[in-house]
Design a protein around this motif. Structure first.
Motif, short mmCIF file in Angstrom:
data_model
loop_
_atom_site.label_atom_id
_atom_site.label_comp_id
_atom_site.label_asym_id
_atom_site.label_seq_id
_atom_site.Cartn_x
_atom_site.Cartn_y
_atom_site.Cartn_z
N ARG A 97 64.73 55.29 34.82
CA ARG A 97 64.82 54.16 35.75
C ARG A 97 63.81 54.24 36.89
O ARG A 97 63.27 53.22 37.33
CB ARG A 97 66.24 54.07 36.32
CG ARG A 97 66.50 52.84 37.15
CD ARG A 97 67.90 52.82 37.64
NE ARG A 97 68.24 54.13 38.21
CZ ARG A 97 69.36 54.38 38.86
NH1 ARG A 97 70.25 53.44 39.01
NH2 ARG A 97 69.59 55.57 39.35
N ASP A 98 63.52 55.43 37.40
CA ASP A 98 62.60 55.57 38.53
C ASP A 98 61.18 55.97 38.10
O ASP A 98 60.37 56.36 38.93
CB ASP A 98 63.14 56.62 39.51
CG ASP A 98 64.47 56.19 40.11
OD1 ASP A 98 64.65 54.97 40.34
OD2 ASP A 98 65.33 57.06 40.34
N ARG A 99 60.90 55.88 36.80
CA ARG A 99 59.59 56.24 36.31
C ARG A 99 58.72 54.97 36.15
O ARG A 99 59.24 53.88 36.08
CB ARG A 99 59.70 56.94 34.94
CG ARG A 99 60.65 58.13 34.92
CD ARG A 99 60.22 59.22 35.89
NE ARG A 99 58.92 59.76 35.52
CZ ARG A 99 58.16 60.49 36.33
NH1 ARG A 99 58.56 60.75 37.56
NH2 ARG A 99 57.00 60.95 35.92
N PRO A 100 57.39 55.11 36.09
CA PRO A 100 56.53 53.94 35.95
C PRO A 100 56.47 53.41 34.52
O PRO A 100 55.72 52.48 34.24
CB PRO A 100 55.15 54.45 36.40
CG PRO A 100 55.20 55.91 36.12
CD PRO A 100 56.62 56.35 36.33
N TYR A 101 57.24 53.97 33.63
CA TYR A 101 57.31 53.52 32.25
C TYR A 101 58.76 53.42 31.84
O TYR A 101 59.66 53.95 32.50
CB TYR A 101 56.52 54.45 31.31
CG TYR A 101 56.81 55.90 31.54
CD1 TYR A 101 57.92 56.53 30.95
CD2 TYR A 101 56.01 56.67 32.38
CE1 TYR A 101 58.20 57.85 31.18
CE2 TYR A 101 56.29 58.00 32.62
CZ TYR A 101 57.38 58.59 32.02
OH TYR A 101 57.67 59.90 32.26
N GLU A 102 59.00 52.72 30.73
CA GLU A 102 60.36 52.50 30.26
C GLU A 102 60.37 52.44 28.74
O GLU A 102 59.31 52.41 28.10
CB GLU A 102 60.89 51.18 30.83
CG GLU A 102 60.05 49.97 30.43
CD GLU A 102 60.45 48.70 31.14
OE1 GLU A 102 61.60 48.60 31.59
OE2 GLU A 102 59.61 47.79 31.24
N ILE A 103 61.56 52.45 28.17
CA ILE A 103 61.71 52.24 26.73
C ILE A 103 62.25 50.84 26.52
O ILE A 103 63.27 50.48 27.09
CB ILE A 103 62.64 53.31 26.11
CG1 ILE A 103 61.96 54.68 26.16
CG2 ILE A 103 63.00 52.95 24.67
CD1 ILE A 103 62.80 55.82 25.66
N VAL A 104 61.53 50.05 25.72
CA VAL A 104 61.93 48.67 25.48
C VAL A 104 62.06 48.42 23.99
O VAL A 104 61.50 49.15 23.18
CB VAL A 104 60.90 47.67 26.08
CG1 VAL A 104 60.81 47.83 27.59
CG2 VAL A 104 59.54 47.84 25.44
N PHE A 105 62.83 47.40 23.64
CA PHE A 105 63.01 47.01 22.24
C PHE A 105 62.06 45.86 21.96
O PHE A 105 62.08 44.85 22.65
CB PHE A 105 64.46 46.58 21.98
CG PHE A 105 64.77 46.43 20.52
CD1 PHE A 105 65.03 47.54 19.74
CD2 PHE A 105 64.80 45.18 19.93
CE1 PHE A 105 65.31 47.42 18.39
CE2 PHE A 105 65.08 45.04 18.59
CZ PHE A 105 65.35 46.16 17.81
N ALA A 106 61.21 46.02 20.94
CA ALA A 106 60.25 44.97 20.56
C ALA A 106 59.94 45.09 19.08
O ALA A 106 59.82 46.20 18.56
CB ALA A 106 58.97 45.09 21.38
N ALA A 107 59.82 43.95 18.41
CA ALA A 107 59.41 43.90 17.00
C ALA A 107 60.23 44.83 16.12
O ALA A 107 59.71 45.50 15.24
CB ALA A 107 57.92 44.22 16.86
N GLY A 108 61.53 44.87 16.37
CA GLY A 108 62.43 45.62 15.49
C GLY A 108 62.57 47.10 15.78
O GLY A 108 63.15 47.84 14.98
N GLY A 109 62.05 47.57 16.91
CA GLY A 109 62.18 48.99 17.23
C GLY A 109 61.95 49.23 18.71
O GLY A 109 61.72 48.31 19.49
N TRP A 110 62.03 50.50 19.10
CA TRP A 110 61.85 50.88 20.50
C TRP A 110 60.48 51.48 20.71
O TRP A 110 59.93 52.17 19.84
CB TRP A 110 62.92 51.88 20.92
CG TRP A 110 64.28 51.28 21.05
CD1 TRP A 110 64.80 50.63 22.14
CD2 TRP A 110 65.30 51.24 20.06
NE1 TRP A 110 66.09 50.20 21.88
CE2 TRP A 110 66.42 50.57 20.59
CE3 TRP A 110 65.40 51.72 18.74
CZ2 TRP A 110 67.60 50.37 19.90
CZ3 TRP A 110 66.58 51.52 18.03
CH2 TRP A 110 67.66 50.85 18.62
#
Length: 201
Positions: free
Chosen positions: A54-67
């Motif tokens: 949450r406090d990092r400059p990157y994240e894990i997102v769901f797109a095109a059927g995967g993370w």
């Protein structure tokens, strides 16, 4: 793995994050299940990972059927200012290339001739080649019109690069018309096309 439950969960989180981080394309549920086992809840692991980042400059997102790992939008200007080489993301497109890509996304499968009718000028083979080279386009079915020209469709990479899970995530076409970015009425009249439906390419 002989670890206490809380340490085992942390190890699974790290494994999942490592796989997602290393992957060039979004990582699907089946792949992650091979890493942590079918009995582990992938959704709960991802939720905990997203909270941990949450406090990092990157994240894990769901797109095109995967993370996948993504830099947070708030840091885009810093990355651009650094002029650092980045691995992936959307290629810098000219305004015209971007508009051609938008038209293909909404009206696929579509021929180069139909694209030329939309824009009132020829859409060159070079423009199509540039979009194909960026892996945003693939050949679709042959058109049933005389000469059976090739049609073009967007790719899974197109969805990934623009953070979409499916074509249903495209902005509402009425909103684009209101903004003056796309004229469905003129397009439909000139090309006898309907917008792309809910199907993925």
């Amino acid at each position: 793995m002989d670890l206490p439950p809380e340490l085992r969960w942390r190890e699974w989180m790290l494994r999942v994050e490592a796989v997602i981080f290393a992957a060039a394309e979004p990582v699907g549920r089946e792949t992650l299940a091979r890493v942590v086992g079918k009995d582990c809840s992938i959704d709960l692991l991802i939720d905990d990972l997203q909270e941990a980042l949450r406090d990092r400059p990157y994240e894990i997102v769901f797109a095109a059927g995967g993370w996948q790992h993504r830099t947070r939008p708030a840091y885009a200007s810093a990355i651009r200012a650094s002029q650092a080489s980045t691995g992936g993301g959307a290629l810098a497109l000219s305004d015209f290339e971007a508009m051609v890509l938008v038209a293909i996304a909404y009206f696929q499968p579509i021929t180069r001739g139909d694209l030329s009718k939309i824009f009132g000028r020829e859409v060159s083979r070079d423009t199509i080649a540039s979009l194909r080279g960026a892996n945003f386009l693939a050949s679709g079915p042959r058109s049933p019109t005389p000469g059976a020209p090739y049609t073009y469709v967007t790719t899974k990479h197109f969805l990934t690069a623009f953070g979409m899970e499916t074509l249903r995530d495209l902005p509402d076409i009425e909103a684009l018309e209101d903004a003056g970015l796309l004229s469905r009425t003129a397009t439909a009249a000139e090309t006898d096309l309907a917008p792309a439906g809910d199907d993925e390419p």
